[in-house]
Scaffold this motif. Structure first.
Motif, short mmCIF file in Angstrom:
data_model
loop_
_atom_site.label_atom_id
_atom_site.label_comp_id
_atom_site.label_asym_id
_atom_site.label_seq_id
_atom_site.Cartn_x
_atom_site.Cartn_y
_atom_site.Cartn_z
N ARG A 1 -2.70 8.93 -9.73
CA ARG A 1 -3.29 7.99 -8.79
C ARG A 1 -4.73 7.76 -9.23
O ARG A 1 -5.28 8.52 -10.02
CB ARG A 1 -3.23 8.50 -7.36
N ASP B 1 0.84 -1.20 0.00
CA ASP B 1 0.00 0.00 0.00
C ASP B 1 0.88 1.25 0.00
O ASP B 1 2.01 1.24 0.47
CB ASP B 1 -0.91 0.02 1.23
N ASP B 2 0.34 2.35 -0.52
CA ASP B 2 0.98 3.67 -0.55
C ASP B 2 2.31 3.68 -1.31
O ASP B 2 3.18 4.50 -1.03
CB ASP B 2 1.21 4.18 0.88
N HIS C 1 -3.70 2.93 -2.86
CA HIS C 1 -3.20 4.30 -2.72
C HIS C 1 -1.86 4.52 -3.42
O HIS C 1 -1.08 5.37 -3.00
CB HIS C 1 -3.08 4.71 -1.25
N ARG D 1 4.99 4.51 -4.21
CA ARG D 1 5.23 5.54 -5.22
C ARG D 1 6.17 4.91 -6.23
O ARG D 1 7.29 4.51 -5.88
CB ARG D 1 5.86 6.78 -4.62
#
Length: 79
Positions: free
Chosen positions: A68, A9-10, A28, A12
């Motif tokens: 996103r 998750d999260d 996310h 980049r």
């Protein structure tokens, strides 16, 4: 023509190689594509996990820009 898969998750993710492909199973995530790149990004609709696929050069998706998925829509994630 790299292929990459991510599950946290999260995340980049910046992929700059031409024709690179990204698959993100974590929620996310934020992705940046290179020329000709594509990404499948997971998101939750309140009931289940879904995937949205984006392609550089289609639907306004540009190389070098962070994106996103928010409530099923692809949005710019640049500050």
């Amino acid at each position: 023509h790299a292929r990459a898969g991510f599950s946290g998750d999260d995340a980049r993710i910046d992929i700059s190689g031409e024709g690179a492909v990204i698959a993100v199973a974590g929620l996310h995530a934020v992705v940046r594509l290179g020329p000709g790149g594509a990404a499948s990004i997971a998101w939750h609709d309140g009931k289940r996990i879904r995937f949205t696929t984006i392609y550089e050069g289609e639907d306004g998706i540009e190389a070098g820009v962070l994106y996103r998925v928010k409530k099923g829509s692809v949005v710019c994630a640049e500050p």
